[in-house]
Design an enzyme around this catalytic site. Sequence first.
Site, PDB file in Angstrom:
ATOM      1  N   SER A   1       0.830  -1.211   0.000  1.00 42.64           N
ATOM      2  CA  SER A   1       0.000   0.000   0.000  1.00 42.64           C
ATOM      3  C   SER A   1       0.858   1.253   0.000  1.00 42.64           C
ATOM      4  O   SER A   1       0.596   2.206  -0.743  1.00 42.64           O
ATOM      5  CB  SER A   1      -0.909   0.007   1.239  1.00 42.64           C
ATOM      6  OG  SER A   1      -1.877  -1.009   1.139  1.00 42.64           O
TER       7      SER A   1
ATOM      8  N   ARG B   1       1.656   4.348  -3.012  1.00 43.20           N
ATOM      9  CA  ARG B   1       1.464   5.764  -2.699  1.00 43.20           C
ATOM     10  C   ARG B   1       2.770   6.550  -2.848  1.00 43.20           C
ATOM     11  O   ARG B   1       2.778   7.693  -3.283  1.00 43.20           O
ATOM     12  CB  ARG B   1       0.863   5.911  -1.314  1.00 43.20           C
ATOM     13  CG  ARG B   1      -0.602   5.477  -1.248  1.00 43.20           C
ATOM     14  CD  ARG B   1      -1.007   5.135   0.167  1.00 43.20           C
ATOM     15  NE  ARG B   1      -2.450   4.908   0.312  1.00 43.20           N
ATOM     16  CZ  ARG B   1      -3.048   3.748   0.082  1.00 43.20           C
ATOM     17  NH1 ARG B   1      -2.325   2.698  -0.359  1.00 43.20           N
ATOM     18  NH2 ARG B   1      -4.349   3.605   0.232  1.00 43.20           N
TER      19      ARG B   1
ATOM     20  N   GLY C   1      -5.867  -3.790  -7.834  1.00 38.72           N
ATOM     21  CA  GLY C   1      -7.001  -2.914  -7.537  1.00 38.72           C
ATOM     22  C   GLY C   1      -6.554  -1.568  -7.000  1.00 38.72           C
ATOM     23  O   GLY C   1      -7.122  -0.526  -7.353  1.00 38.72           O
TER      24      GLY C   1
ATOM     25  N   SER D   1     -13.523   1.612   2.755  1.00 37.14           N
ATOM     26  CA  SER D   1     -12.480   1.327   1.765  1.00 37.14           C
ATOM     27  C   SER D   1     -11.440   2.432   1.727  1.00 37.14           C
ATOM     28  O   SER D   1     -11.759   3.576   1.368  1.00 37.14           O
ATOM     29  CB  SER D   1     -13.104   1.175   0.371  1.00 37.14           C
ATOM     30  OG  SER D   1     -12.088   1.231  -0.622  1.00 37.14           O
TER      31      SER D   1
ATOM     32  N   GLN E   1      -9.183   2.489  -0.423  1.00 34.54           N
ATOM     33  CA  GLN E   1      -8.976   2.784  -1.839  1.00 34.54           C
ATOM     34  C   GLN E   1      -9.932   3.892  -2.290  1.00 34.54           C
ATOM     35  O   GLN E   1      -9.531   4.814  -3.012  1.00 34.54           O
ATOM     36  CB  GLN E   1      -9.179   1.518  -2.675  1.00 34.54           C
ATOM     37  CG  GLN E   1      -8.087   0.493  -2.446  1.00 34.54           C
ATOM     38  CD  GLN E   1      -8.303  -0.792  -3.231  1.00 34.54           C
ATOM     39  OE1 GLN E   1      -9.302  -0.952  -3.929  1.00 34.54           O
ATOM     40  NE2 GLN E   1      -7.379  -1.721  -3.086  1.00 34.54           N
TER      41      GLN E   1
ATOM     42  N   ASP F   1      -6.981  -7.923   4.422  1.00 35.11           N
ATOM     43  CA  ASP F   1      -6.268  -8.817   3.507  1.00 35.11           C
ATOM     44  C   ASP F   1      -5.713 -10.054   4.189  1.00 35.11           C
ATOM     45  O   ASP F   1      -5.180 -10.949   3.517  1.00 35.11           O
ATOM     46  CB  ASP F   1      -5.108  -8.066   2.830  1.00 35.11           C
ATOM     47  CG  ASP F   1      -5.614  -7.000   1.872  1.00 35.11           C
ATOM     48  OD1 ASP F   1      -4.842  -6.074   1.560  1.00 35.11           O
ATOM     49  OD2 ASP F   1      -6.798  -7.074   1.467  1.00 35.11           O
TER      50      ASP F   1
ATOM     51  N   LYS G   1     -12.429  -9.094  -3.817  1.00 36.93           N
ATOM     52  CA  LYS G   1     -11.001  -8.839  -3.879  1.00 36.93           C
ATOM     53  C   LYS G   1     -10.449  -9.504  -5.145  1.00 36.93           C
ATOM     54  O   LYS G   1     -11.212  -9.699  -6.099  1.00 36.93           O
ATOM     55  CB  LYS G   1     -10.327  -9.354  -2.610  1.00 36.93           C
ATOM     56  CG  LYS G   1     -10.771  -8.623  -1.348  1.00 36.93           C
ATOM     57  CD  LYS G   1     -10.330  -7.182  -1.340  1.00 36.93           C
ATOM     58  CE  LYS G   1     -10.758  -6.463  -0.081  1.00 36.93           C
ATOM     59  NZ  LYS G   1     -10.420  -5.025  -0.094  1.00 36.93           N
TER      60      LYS G   1
ATOM     61  N   ARG H   1      -3.086 -14.038  -2.430  1.00 34.99           N
ATOM     62  CA  ARG H   1      -3.275 -14.370  -1.017  1.00 34.99           C
ATOM     63  C   ARG H   1      -3.917 -15.745  -0.854  1.00 34.99           C
ATOM     64  O   ARG H   1      -3.724 -16.414   0.154  1.00 34.99           O
ATOM     65  CB  ARG H   1      -4.053 -13.267  -0.295  1.00 34.99           C
ATOM     66  CG  ARG H   1      -3.348 -11.933  -0.410  1.00 34.99           C
ATOM     67  CD  ARG H   1      -3.593 -10.991   0.729  1.00 34.99           C
ATOM     68  NE  ARG H   1      -3.078  -9.660   0.428  1.00 34.99           N
ATOM     69  CZ  ARG H   1      -1.807  -9.282   0.566  1.00 34.99           C
ATOM     70  NH1 ARG H   1      -0.919 -10.160   1.009  1.00 34.99           N
ATOM     71  NH2 ARG H   1      -1.406  -8.097   0.228  1.00 34.99           N
TER      72      ARG H   1
END
Length: 479
Positions: free
Chosen positions: A38, A42, A110, A183, A185, A338, A365, A413
Amino acid sequence: MVTDPVPSESLSYDRPLKLIAHPVRHLRGTARVPGDKSLSHRAIMLSALAVGKSFISGLLEGEDVLATAAAMRALGATVTRVGAGAWEVHGVGVGGLATPVQALDMGNSGTSTRLLMGLLASHDLTATFVGDASLTRRPMARIIDPITLIGASVSAREGRFLPLTLVGTPEPLPIDYSPAVASAQVKSAVLLAGLNTPGTTIVREKVATRDHTERLLTAMGADLRVDRDGESGAGRIIRLAGHAELNPITLSVPGDISSAAFPVVAAAALPGSDILIEGVGVNPLRSGIVDALIAMGSDIRLENMQTLSGEPVADIRVRGGKLHAIDGVPGDPSRMIDEFPVLFVAAACAHGTSRFTGLAELRVKESDRLSAMAHALAQAGIRVEELEDGLVIHGCGGLVPGGGHVDPRLDHRIAMSGAILGLLAERPVHVDDATPIATSFPDFATVMGALGADIELTGPHSPEPSASRAVFLNGQNND
Ligand SMILES: O=C(O)C1=C[C@@H](OP(=O)(O)O)[C@@H](O)[C@H](O)C1
Ligand SMILES: C=C(OP(=O)(O)O)C(=O)O
């Protein structure tokens, strides 16, 4: 031991790579996992919007992050790999991105897709997003709705799936938005759109989700405020002043707790195990897996706490023992969203019946993770009931029978949870396609092997890494 050691640079295969996980008595030793996915996304995206040169170390070099790096390069930033996990980004300033000459290939990611849709919504450009068979099944309406309010226009397959073409607006409107689903996201997409928008963009969360975007924007000089919201204070109101000026960063990315969860669960469920995973990001909005394992009776502790580039980091120490069932996880599920696939594996080994609900989000997911894990556990001889929004898992109080095949359904995963299942079984577990693991944890088999796991990689595979990976890992520019 790993019978087919595959250097991390080449684990990205174009044809199915199979994995066989063999039972193991215990795991011991010290290891590190790759950088947080993540935060890596970013770091690349936001440094591409800064004016000047940023330097990122510890970047995750998995396929998902490489897709983000390729996209930012296609949009006009200079993104260069200068060493293992070491990247330099020359940004173009907020509003400085330009229409890419080709479609942006988001692969399996995603986060890349949804955050970039937000970022581009307030830029005067047009971009087409494509992805793999997994990504094109995932809902994008949750992003299309807010960016349409901002002024962008989107034409998508059946109105809500990839491939889609986004036309950003030259006159974006600041919105005050409450995401319908918890979320990070969605929250991040709206905030990223707000960077190149006049006025103040507001996001109201009923429950706080991971705050990597907020922390990084603040560190780069954005005018951003976060207030607690709601009677319990579980909610958040995030306010971002538009037309931000972002300063370049020097950032060290900590290890990804979502990757560390795999060796951690394996060790927790194996009496006699004693492992230390060093330098892991333990952001309180990401560390729910630690609390869940403690609730199951695990001897797990965070040591050597420190702060790295604005994020809390620790070494995770786990000693194996007997686990017991739990009825739901402590805190909000978003704190470990996750990690549920591998937590289901822990529940399969626990004594008693565990019940998990409120997890409908897992169905959208990379795969339908409730269905995929229900099938994987059943294949391994575990009694499990699939609910509309969760699972009931009848643990066996020790090693699972094992012996089955896991279909990862293009989900990294599920593939890695299947491998952990095999370590905690009486008979080996076959994972029928391990290639998705390269999206987030390219050297998974090597890291697990160093702790004593017996994970065999087999099957046809090309010696060459995929094209996108080769371009970056060899430090070539694709100009
Ligand atoms: O913001 C992020 O980096 C992510 C947020 C989560 O998705 P949602 O917040 O949409 O649930 C998580 O599943 C994903 O792996 C990464
Ligand atoms: C869901 C995940 O990632 P993404 O949404 O970026 O595909 C994940 O890493 O588990």
